[in-house]
Design a protein around this motif. Structure first.
Motif, PDB file in Angstrom:
ATOM      1  N   PHE A 119       0.831  -1.209   0.000  1.00 43.87           N
ATOM      2  CA  PHE A 119       0.000   0.000   0.000  1.00 43.87           C
ATOM      3  C   PHE A 119       0.862   1.254   0.000  1.00 43.87           C
ATOM      4  CE2 PHE A 119      -3.201  -2.968   1.959  1.00 43.87           C
ATOM      5  CZ  PHE A 119      -4.052  -2.966   0.864  1.00 43.87           C
ATOM      6  N   VAL A 120       1.973   1.211   0.721  1.00 45.95           N
ATOM      7  CA  VAL A 120       2.897   2.354   0.722  1.00 45.95           C
ATOM      8  C   VAL A 120       3.417   2.604  -0.693  1.00 45.95           C
ATOM      9  CG1 VAL A 120       5.177   3.121   1.473  1.00 45.95           C
ATOM     10  CG2 VAL A 120       3.583   2.169   3.139  1.00 45.95           C
ATOM     11  N   GLY A 121       3.842   1.535  -1.364  1.00 48.89           N
ATOM     12  CA  GLY A 121       4.356   1.685  -2.716  1.00 48.89           C
ATOM     13  C   GLY A 121       3.305   2.152  -3.699  1.00 48.89           C
ATOM     14  N   ALA A 122       2.074   1.611  -3.563  1.00 54.63           N
ATOM     15  CA  ALA A 122       1.022   1.929  -4.525  1.00 54.63           C
ATOM     16  C   ALA A 122       0.449   3.322  -4.331  1.00 54.63           C
ATOM     17  CB  ALA A 122      -0.086   0.880  -4.423  1.00 54.63           C
ATOM     18  N   PHE A 123       0.225   3.711  -3.072  1.00 56.42           N
ATOM     19  CA  PHE A 123      -0.493   4.959  -2.825  1.00 56.42           C
ATOM     20  C   PHE A 123       0.407   6.119  -2.408  1.00 56.42           C
ATOM     21  CE2 PHE A 123      -3.591   1.529  -2.097  1.00 56.42           C
ATOM     22  CZ  PHE A 123      -4.518   1.880  -3.075  1.00 56.42           C
ATOM     23  N   TRP A 124       1.659   5.840  -2.079  1.00 50.90           N
ATOM     24  CA  TRP A 124       2.615   6.906  -1.783  1.00 50.90           C
ATOM     25  C   TRP A 124       3.692   6.998  -2.862  1.00 50.90           C
ATOM     26  CZ3 TRP A 124       3.894   6.513   4.187  1.00 50.90           C
ATOM     27  CH2 TRP A 124       2.709   6.731   4.904  1.00 50.90           C
ATOM     28  N   GLY A 125       4.211   5.855  -3.294  1.00 48.58           N
ATOM     29  CA  GLY A 125       5.295   5.877  -4.261  1.00 48.58           C
ATOM     30  C   GLY A 125       4.827   6.111  -5.687  1.00 48.58           C
ATOM     31  N   ALA A 126       3.782   5.383  -6.113  1.00 41.60           N
ATOM     32  CA  ALA A 126       3.333   5.467  -7.503  1.00 41.60           C
ATOM     33  C   ALA A 126       2.880   6.870  -7.923  1.00 41.60           C
ATOM     34  CB  ALA A 126       2.225   4.445  -7.745  1.00 41.60           C
ATOM     35  N   PRO A 127       2.133   7.600  -7.079  1.00 43.83           N
ATOM     36  CA  PRO A 127       1.683   8.936  -7.516  1.00 43.83           C
ATOM     37  C   PRO A 127       2.763  10.013  -7.443  1.00 43.83           C
ATOM     38  CG  PRO A 127       0.245   8.004  -5.800  1.00 43.83           C
ATOM     39  CD  PRO A 127       1.509   7.218  -5.810  1.00 43.83           C
ATOM     40  N   LEU A 128       3.905   9.708  -6.861  1.00 44.13           N
ATOM     41  CA  LEU A 128       4.904  10.731  -6.576  1.00 44.13           C
ATOM     42  C   LEU A 128       5.327  11.485  -7.843  1.00 44.13           C
ATOM     43  CD1 LEU A 128       6.190  11.510  -3.862  1.00 44.13           C
ATOM     44  CD2 LEU A 128       8.210  10.246  -4.540  1.00 44.13           C
ATOM     45  N   ILE A 129       5.612  10.758  -8.905  1.00 46.67           N
ATOM     46  CA  ILE A 129       5.977  11.387 -10.167  1.00 46.67           C
ATOM     47  C   ILE A 129       4.804  11.390 -11.137  1.00 46.67           C
ATOM     48  CG2 ILE A 129       7.513  11.239 -12.161  1.00 46.67           C
ATOM     49  CD1 ILE A 129       9.618   9.996 -10.352  1.00 46.67           C
ATOM     50  N   ALA A 130       4.036  10.289 -11.160  1.00 49.13           N
ATOM     51  CA  ALA A 130       2.938  10.167 -12.119  1.00 49.13           C
ATOM     52  C   ALA A 130       1.921  11.287 -11.960  1.00 49.13           C
ATOM     53  CB  ALA A 130       2.253   8.813 -11.952  1.00 49.13           C
ATOM     54  N   ARG A 131       1.590  11.655 -10.719  1.00 50.14           N
ATOM     55  CA  ARG A 131       0.600  12.717 -10.515  1.00 50.14           C
ATOM     56  C   ARG A 131       1.134  14.076 -10.958  1.00 50.14           C
ATOM     57  NH1 ARG A 131      -1.761  12.354  -4.832  1.00 50.14           N
ATOM     58  NH2 ARG A 131      -2.822  10.581  -5.797  1.00 50.14           N
ATOM     59  N   GLU A 132       2.417  14.319 -10.725  1.00 51.98           N
ATOM     60  CA  GLU A 132       3.015  15.586 -11.169  1.00 51.98           C
ATOM     61  C   GLU A 132       2.901  15.725 -12.686  1.00 51.98           C
ATOM     62  OE1 GLU A 132       4.456  18.033  -9.469  1.00 51.98           O
ATOM     63  OE2 GLU A 132       4.825  17.231  -7.465  1.00 51.98           O
ATOM     64  N   ILE A 133       3.156  14.614 -13.392  1.00 49.26           N
ATOM     65  CA  ILE A 133       3.097  14.645 -14.852  1.00 49.26           C
ATOM     66  C   ILE A 133       1.654  14.782 -15.340  1.00 49.26           C
ATOM     67  CG2 ILE A 133       3.586  13.318 -16.939  1.00 49.26           C
ATOM     68  CD1 ILE A 133       5.944  12.060 -15.445  1.00 49.26           C
ATOM     69  N   GLU A 134       0.735  14.043 -14.712  1.00 47.58           N
ATOM     70  CA  GLU A 134      -0.672  14.099 -15.117  1.00 47.58           C
ATOM     71  C   GLU A 134      -1.263  15.498 -14.939  1.00 47.58           C
ATOM     72  OE1 GLU A 134      -3.018   9.903 -14.864  1.00 47.58           O
ATOM     73  OE2 GLU A 134      -2.667  10.929 -12.970  1.00 47.58           O
ATOM     74  N   THR A 135      -0.952  16.138 -13.830  1.00 46.72           N
ATOM     75  CA  THR A 135      -1.524  17.464 -13.549  1.00 46.72           C
ATOM     76  C   THR A 135      -0.726  18.593 -14.199  1.00 46.72           C
ATOM     77  OG1 THR A 135      -0.251  17.582 -11.477  1.00 46.72           O
ATOM     78  CG2 THR A 135      -2.499  16.695 -11.363  1.00 46.72           C
ATOM     79  N   GLY A 136       0.456  18.280 -14.715  1.00 51.60           N
ATOM     80  CA  GLY A 136       1.272  19.289 -15.364  1.00 51.60           C
ATOM     81  C   GLY A 136       2.111  20.129 -14.431  1.00 51.60           C
ATOM     82  N   THR A 137       2.073  19.844 -13.133  1.00 51.62           N
ATOM     83  CA  THR A 137       2.846  20.649 -12.172  1.00 51.62           C
ATOM     84  C   THR A 137       4.343  20.401 -12.291  1.00 51.62           C
ATOM     85  OG1 THR A 137       2.461  18.932 -10.514  1.00 51.62           O
ATOM     86  CG2 THR A 137       0.960  20.815 -10.501  1.00 51.62           C
ATOM     87  N   HIS A 138       4.735  19.347 -13.002  1.00 50.41           N
ATOM     88  CA  HIS A 138       6.167  19.114 -13.181  1.00 50.41           C
ATOM     89  C   HIS A 138       6.825  20.227 -13.984  1.00 50.41           C
ATOM     90  CE1 HIS A 138       4.514  17.687 -16.970  1.00 50.41           C
ATOM     91  NE2 HIS A 138       5.743  17.625 -17.487  1.00 50.41           N
ATOM     92  N   ARG A 139       6.035  20.928 -14.808  1.00 50.06           N
ATOM     93  CA  ARG A 139       6.603  22.022 -15.606  1.00 50.06           C
ATOM     94  C   ARG A 139       7.107  23.153 -14.717  1.00 50.06           C
ATOM     95  NH1 ARG A 139       1.832  20.682 -18.478  1.00 50.06           N
ATOM     96  NH2 ARG A 139       2.275  19.649 -20.462  1.00 50.06           N
ATOM     97  N   LEU A 140       6.413  23.362 -13.608  1.00 54.91           N
ATOM     98  CA  LEU A 140       6.860  24.384 -12.665  1.00 54.91           C
ATOM     99  C   LEU A 140       7.926  23.833 -11.727  1.00 54.91           C
ATOM    100  CD1 LEU A 140       6.606  27.169 -11.326  1.00 54.91           C
ATOM    101  CD2 LEU A 140       4.756  26.229  -9.915  1.00 54.91           C
TER     102      LEU A 140
END
Length: 330
Positions: A79-100
């Motif tokens: 659960f730590v890997g799935a819900f803490w680790g997996a969104p760490l980079i994927a969510r930044e890319i999906e929402t576009g906040t990685h550009r900032l």
């Protein structure tokens, strides 16, 4: 960077801390209840005071509770890997906040290091606390039931869960970077982590060291261990479910032969005195068998090997993430 990561991650941290507090309270209650029951019914035993009777007694009273909390400890790193680790980079890319986030003075690798240290460190602390509390709380049960090498016990006690916590986080983070989709990364992490645990328990762990094969008489087995079943048929005698103190018995069905290596059949048994105990009858024929097992003193060796293996695999996954992040995401 660390302060910013904490601000972004504080909700998950506080939720995990609350869950850990609830589980800690339950484990403290379980420890007190188990020890009181042990003192009353085992330490103070007056009738049928055998190890087999003790195991049955504790198994009936606490077996389900210990199994369920152990499954939770095994699942926690996933659960730590799935819900803490997996969104760490994927969510930044999906929402576009990685550009900032990745166009400031902080480099991508420094950003990843801060995220990994805070989020991954929190997951490690959570898993370590849960595994440590469980190991301490159920120690009287584990010492008596003596199944510490079994898959659902080995991976939930002592230091093995720590390696799985780091591995699951690294797995989730890397899959999030590669898939760039949060839900896909979450599902892939849960599936991959489950497959890894099953593969290690069933295919890898038995080969950490070469098992020992020993010729043992039936009398020796009964004196130092416990036998679940012993059957004699027309084709010969077989033994199943041998327990040796603290050991991991790999053999399942074992053929029992006489002193000369011949089969012990129903016709052989008919030669015994009808009133003689079965053990005395078998001793007359020198009944013996080959048993393959991992000795009890290998337990901590296996724990350290499994911890080292999971940490090495986690290191390789993190190395892939550090190599890929500056190159594969624009």
């Amino acid at each position: 960077m660390i302060w910013l990561t904490w601000r972004q991650f504080r909700t998950q941290t506080l939720a995990a801390a609350a869950a850990l507090a609830v589980l800690a309270g339950y484990l403290l209650w379980l420890a007190a209840d188990l020890r009181a029951y042990y003192d009353a019914n085992i330490t103070g035993c007056t009738t049928d005071c055998t190890d087999a009777a003790y195991r049955t007694l504790l198994g009936n009273e606490y077996g389900t509770k210990v199994l369920l909390i152990g499954l939770l400890v095994i699942a926690a790193p996933g659960f730590v890997g799935a819900f803490w680790g997996a969104p760490l980079i994927a969510r930044e890319i999906e929402t576009g906040t990685h550009r900032l986030a990745w166009t400031q003075t902080v480099t991508r690798r420094r950003w990843l290091t801060a995220k990994t240290a805070v989020v991954g460190g929190a997951g490690l602390v959570f898993t370590a606390a849960l595994a440590g509390l469980l190991t301490w709380a159920v120690r009287p049960y584990d010492d008596l039931v003596d199944d510490r090498f079994t898959a659902l016990v080995f991976s939930a006690r002592n230091i093995a869960p720590l390696g799985y916590a780091v591995l699951a986080f690294a797995l989730g983070l890397t899959l999030g970077l590669l898939t760039r989709r949060t839900l896909v990364a979450v599902a892939a992490t849960l599936i991959a982590f489950l497959v890894l645990q099953l593969a290690v328990a069933g295919l890898v762990r038995p080969h950490f060291q070469e098992p020992v094969t020993e010729d043992m008489t039936l009398q020796e087995a009964e004196a130092i261990g416990n036998i679940d079943s012993f059957n004699v048929g027309e084709d010969g005698a077989t033994l199943q479910g041998l327990r040796l103190p603290g050991a991991w018995v790999v053999s399942d069905y074992m053929d029992v032969t006489d002193a000369a290596g011949g089969a012990i059949t129903t016709e052989t048994i008919a030669e015994c005195d009808p009133g003689a105990p079965p053990g005395e009858c078998m001793a007359r024929f020198g009944a013996h068998f080959d048993v393959t097992y991992h000795p009890a003193d290998r337990y901590w060796t296996f724990q350290w090997i499994e911890l080292a293996g999971t940490l090495v695999l986690a290191g390789l996954l993190l190395a892939l993430a550090y190599w890929r992040l500056p190159r594969g995401v624009n």
